[in-house]
Scaffold this motif. Structure first.
Motif: not given
Length: 121
Positions: A21-24, A29-30, A42-45, A79-82
């Motif tokens: 789960k942490m790896e996913v 995030i990446n 700037v990226n959304v994150f 949101p759809n792209e995300i």
């Protein structure tokens, strides 16, 4: 009394286990860092639009996000792209995105890197 200065056995200092789960979550995030707000370079994150990434046991991902403003021009497409980007990430079975405006976004939610890129630091 409190154990200060006492030597610890190496077995007491085990390396934390990295779970699937942490790896996913790291992979999601990446992936989200590849999506940029069309109005702000700037990226959304790093922009602070992603409030939560919850990876379920079955590897379904729930994302809670916001927008810079309720009338944001990309309110439908971003949101759809995300969702699509998260769902296409290695290890993810499916993804859902929920939009919230509580708390409302402000520039303090940006990462220091994003603030630096935009000249706020």
């Amino acid at each position: 009394m409190f154990g200060f200065g006492k030597k610890k056995d190496n077995k007491d200092m085990a390396t934390p286990e990295i779970t699937d789960k942490m790896e996913v979550e790291k992979n999601v995030i990446n992936a989200l860092k590849e999506i940029f707000d069309p109005e702000i370079p700037v990226n959304v994150f790093d922009l602070g639009l992603i409030y939560e990434i919850d990876v379920q046991e079955d590897m379904h991902v729930n994302i809670i996000m916001t927008l810079t403003a309720p009338n944001c021009p990309v309110a439908e497409s971003l949101p759809n792209e995300i969702k699509e980007k998260a769902a296409a990430t290695a290890g993810v079975k499916s993804a859902d995105v929920e939009i919230t405006f509580d708390p409302p976004w402000d520039k303090d939610m940006m990462s220091d890197e994003a603030k630096l890129d935009l000249g706020f630091l």
